[in-house]
Design a protein around this motif. Structure first.
Motif, PDB file in Angstrom:
ATOM      1  N   SER A  16      54.669  29.636  71.841  1.00 30.59           N
ATOM      2  CA  SER A  16      56.251  30.287  71.716  1.00 30.59           C
ATOM      3  C   SER A  16      56.887  30.675  70.409  1.00 30.59           C
ATOM      4  CB  SER A  16      57.215  29.492  72.705  1.00 30.59           C
ATOM      5  OG  SER A  16      58.503  30.221  72.858  1.00 30.59           O
ATOM      6  N   LEU A  17      56.700  29.581  69.611  1.00 31.68           N
ATOM      7  CA  LEU A  17      57.444  29.672  68.283  1.00 31.68           C
ATOM      8  C   LEU A  17      56.574  30.782  67.455  1.00 31.68           C
ATOM      9  CD1 LEU A  17      58.053  25.867  67.308  1.00 31.68           C
ATOM     10  CD2 LEU A  17      59.586  27.509  67.694  1.00 31.68           C
ATOM     11  N   VAL A  18      55.300  30.525  67.405  1.00 31.86           N
ATOM     12  CA  VAL A  18      54.528  31.556  66.670  1.00 31.86           C
ATOM     13  C   VAL A  18      54.688  33.125  67.430  1.00 31.86           C
ATOM     14  CG1 VAL A  18      52.029  32.298  66.052  1.00 31.86           C
ATOM     15  CG2 VAL A  18      52.782  30.028  66.192  1.00 31.86           C
ATOM     16  N   ALA A  19      54.796  33.286  68.565  1.00 26.72           N
ATOM     17  CA  ALA A  19      55.056  34.634  69.139  1.00 26.72           C
ATOM     18  C   ALA A  19      56.369  35.080  68.959  1.00 26.72           C
ATOM     19  CB  ALA A  19      54.578  34.620  70.626  1.00 26.72           C
ATOM     20  N   ARG A  20      57.352  34.201  69.097  1.00 25.16           N
ATOM     21  CA  ARG A  20      58.696  34.589  68.999  1.00 25.16           C
ATOM     22  C   ARG A  20      59.140  34.619  67.480  1.00 25.16           C
ATOM     23  NH1 ARG A  20      59.756  38.299  72.408  1.00 25.16           N
ATOM     24  NH2 ARG A  20      62.021  37.657  71.930  1.00 25.16           N
ATOM     25  N   GLY A  21      58.681  34.033  66.723  1.00 26.95           N
ATOM     26  CA  GLY A  21      59.123  33.832  65.170  1.00 26.95           C
ATOM     27  C   GLY A  21      60.044  32.706  65.182  1.00 26.95           C
ATOM     28  N   GLY A  22      60.272  31.850  66.258  1.00 21.28           N
ATOM     29  CA  GLY A  22      61.525  31.072  66.129  1.00 21.28           C
ATOM     30  C   GLY A  22      61.716  30.438  67.540  1.00 21.28           C
ATOM     31  N   TYR A  23      62.729  29.513  67.676  1.00 19.42           N
ATOM     32  CA  TYR A  23      63.138  29.007  68.941  1.00 19.42           C
ATOM     33  C   TYR A  23      63.670  30.245  69.843  1.00 19.42           C
ATOM     34  CZ  TYR A  23      64.281  26.012  72.817  1.00 19.42           C
ATOM     35  OH  TYR A  23      64.708  25.386  73.936  1.00 19.42           O
ATOM     36  N   ASP A  24      62.911  30.449  70.930  1.00 17.50           N
ATOM     37  CA  ASP A  24      63.518  31.279  72.005  1.00 17.50           C
ATOM     38  C   ASP A  24      63.490  30.551  73.377  1.00 17.50           C
ATOM     39  OD1 ASP A  24      63.955  33.122  74.074  1.00 17.50           O
ATOM     40  OD2 ASP A  24      62.733  34.777  72.857  1.00 17.50           O
ATOM     41  N   GLU A  25      64.645  30.113  73.897  1.00 21.19           N
ATOM     42  CA  GLU A  25      64.655  29.136  74.934  1.00 21.19           C
ATOM     43  C   GLU A  25      64.180  29.927  76.124  1.00 21.19           C
ATOM     44  OE1 GLU A  25      66.936  25.658  74.812  1.00 21.19           O
ATOM     45  OE2 GLU A  25      68.199  26.355  76.569  1.00 21.19           O
ATOM     46  N   ALA A  26      64.591  31.046  76.289  1.00 18.54           N
ATOM     47  CA  ALA A  26      64.196  31.800  77.463  1.00 18.54           C
ATOM     48  C   ALA A  26      62.794  32.147  77.526  1.00 18.54           C
ATOM     49  CB  ALA A  26      64.957  33.213  77.296  1.00 18.54           C
ATOM     50  N   ASP A  27      62.033  32.300  76.335  1.00 19.78           N
ATOM     51  CA  ASP A  27      60.736  32.492  76.446  1.00 19.78           C
ATOM     52  C   ASP A  27      59.952  31.001  76.699  1.00 19.78           C
ATOM     53  OD1 ASP A  27      58.158  34.141  75.592  1.00 19.78           O
ATOM     54  OD2 ASP A  27      57.988  32.179  74.312  1.00 19.78           O
ATOM     55  N   PHE A  28      60.499  29.936  76.167  1.00 20.70           N
ATOM     56  CA  PHE A  28      59.967  28.642  76.483  1.00 20.70           C
ATOM     57  C   PHE A  28      59.900  28.472  78.053  1.00 20.70           C
ATOM     58  CE2 PHE A  28      60.548  24.200  77.367  1.00 20.70           C
ATOM     59  CZ  PHE A  28      59.129  23.591  76.581  1.00 20.70           C
ATOM     60  N   CYS A  29      61.275  28.828  78.555  1.00 18.60           N
ATOM     61  CA  CYS A  29      61.298  28.112  79.923  1.00 18.60           C
ATOM     62  C   CYS A  29      60.540  29.134  80.979  1.00 18.60           C
ATOM     63  CB  CYS A  29      62.892  28.288  80.183  1.00 18.60           C
ATOM     64  SG  CYS A  29      63.953  27.243  79.550  1.00 18.60           S
ATOM     65  N   ARG A  30      60.293  30.379  80.441  1.00 16.09           N
ATOM     66  CA  ARG A  30      59.442  31.393  81.113  1.00 16.09           C
ATOM     67  C   ARG A  30      57.896  30.737  81.135  1.00 16.09           C
ATOM     68  NH1 ARG A  30      55.667  34.884  79.692  1.00 16.09           N
ATOM     69  NH2 ARG A  30      56.277  34.693  77.514  1.00 16.09           N
ATOM     70  N   ARG A  31      57.639  30.335  79.869  1.00 11.63           N
ATOM     71  CA  ARG A  31      56.128  29.749  79.853  1.00 11.63           C
ATOM     72  C   ARG A  31      55.881  28.623  80.820  1.00 11.63           C
ATOM     73  NH1 ARG A  31      53.317  31.550  75.014  1.00 11.63           N
ATOM     74  NH2 ARG A  31      54.601  33.163  73.913  1.00 11.63           N
ATOM     75  N   MET A  32      56.981  27.622  80.742  1.00 16.24           N
ATOM     76  CA  MET A  32      56.896  26.582  81.583  1.00 16.24           C
ATOM     77  C   MET A  32      56.846  26.913  83.157  1.00 16.24           C
ATOM     78  SD  MET A  32      57.134  23.491  80.054  1.00 16.24           S
ATOM     79  CE  MET A  32      57.845  22.411  81.249  1.00 16.24           C
ATOM     80  N   ASP A  33      57.583  28.056  83.604  1.00 14.73           N
ATOM     81  CA  ASP A  33      57.830  28.471  85.046  1.00 14.73           C
ATOM     82  C   ASP A  33      56.498  29.242  85.306  1.00 14.73           C
ATOM     83  OD1 ASP A  33      60.340  27.728  85.645  1.00 14.73           O
ATOM     84  OD2 ASP A  33      61.280  29.634  84.847  1.00 14.73           O
TER      85      ASP A  33
END
Length: 366
Positions: A77-94
């Motif tokens: 997620s960090l590499v893809a988004r360039g930094g912390y994107d909580e929505a992206d992290f949560c989507r990946r968890m889901d």
């Protein structure tokens, strides 16, 4: 300070965590050390298969546990988004983790699902609660296991580091003490990625950051711990005290004090506690990382050979020592034996490049 050196330390921290996690896959959770020695000999030196009927028994040597898998997810997620994107992290968890769980412990990616992740799964999947209402009271280190990547990414941006780690940890663990200790570990790791050492002076540097408002720890004392001249109300969002920032240097000083010896070093697990609780895990990881700052192999192997929750101990230790020796200082055999090592190293280096860019921007005052 070169970008290459920063990238090397950042990647070393990430790969050190993956290695520590995988080293613990076979001998995980042996609280009877005689049984551990019976099954794996007097000294574990490398990746091992789990024994039949024990934790992670369907996996092979060199694989990651679920903690390692969640770190890999955070890294992606960090590499893809360039930094912390909580929505992206949560989507990946889901999408990538929760569909593989059923609420049972011995289940899911990595062969075992920790309590905090099971609790979050129940609230998110069974109760259909939104993220932000999914945290539980587990007092363990799963938050550190994934947010250590945030500490690396924001090593030169302490305010962003603290905010990202605190927010992500609270997705699964909401106990204030756990969050405080998790953020403090991240702050320590961030300084190591910068090039500092885990020693008796590190806590002073953390305290200065806190007093400057860059770390959210309430403190009214001075560096020399003289009585405060005035009281100041704790700011909203600040942790209750700076003690979690002071502990690393106390432990580090003890680790190198000739009058305080834990011999052999793996016995830190007995001194500080073999269990999963964060307040047992952190002193042991700090101790080994301060005692072996230039010796990655000794640090992680003593963490593993101490038994108990040795997987988390080795993961946390591996990240701290990996940040001090860099990827270039990790013995090649640990990289060669790790499953999907080349892919993980590329991702770690990609993250390290972003850390180097952030360092350059910080030094330029951007």
């Amino acid at each position: 300070m070169s970008d290459a050196a920063i990238q090397d330390r950042a990647a070393g921290s990430i790969m050190g965590a993956f290695i520590g996690d995988a080293l613990g896959l076979g001998p995980h959770w042996y609280y009877d050390l005689a049984v551990l020695r019976r099954d794996y000999g007097d000294w574990i030196t490398t990746y091992t298969d789990p024994k039949p009927g024990r934790y992670h028994s369907d996996l092979k040597a060199g694989k990651l546990s679920q903690n390692g898998i969640l770190l890999r997810l955070m890294l992606a997620s960090l590499v893809a988004r360039g930094g912390y994107d909580e929505a992206d992290f949560c989507r990946r968890m889901d999408q990538e983790i929760f569909p593989l769980l059923n609420g049972m412990p011995v289940n899911g990616p990595g062969g075992y699902t920790q309590q905090s992740i099971r609790d979050a799964w129940r609230k998110r999947v069974q109760q259909n609660l939104p993220w932000g209402q999914t945290g539980g009271q587990a007092d363990t280190t799963e938050g550190i296991a994934r947010t250590l990547a945030l500490a690396v990414r924001y090593a030169f941006q302490p305010e962003e580091l603290a905010a990202a780690i605190s927010s992500n940890t609270r997705l699964t663990q909401i106990d204030d003490t756990v969050v405080t200790l998790t953020v403090a570990y991240g702050a320590v790791l961030g300084l190591l990625v910068q090039g500092h050492k885990l020693n008796r002076s590190l806590s002073g540097k953390l305290m200065r950051l806190s007093r400057a408002g860059k770390l959210p720890f309430h403190t009214i004392t001075h560096t020399d711990l003289q009585p405060p001249q005035a009281d100041y109300p704790r700011k909203s969002g600040h942790f209750a005290s700076p003690d979690a920032l002071l502990t690393p240097s106390y432990v580090a000083a003890a680790a190198v004090d000739p009058d305080i010896r834990i011999e052999p070093a793996w016995k830190v697990s007995i001194v500080y506690g073999m269990t999963c609780a964060i307040y047992h895990q952190l002193p042991a990881a700090y101790h080994l990382s301060a005692r072996f700052p230039d010796d990655f192999e000794s640090a992680v192997l003593h963490a593993i050979n101490g038994g108990g929750e040795n997987q988390a101990r080795a993961m946390l230790t591996g990240a701290l020592v990996g940040a001090q020796v860099g990827l270039s200082g990790i013995p090649p055999r640990f990289l060669d034996g790790l499953d999907e090592s080349e892919t993980l190293q590329r991702s770690a280096m990609d993250l390290g490049a972003k850390v180097g860019a952030a360092a350059a921007a910080s030094s330029a005052g951007v």
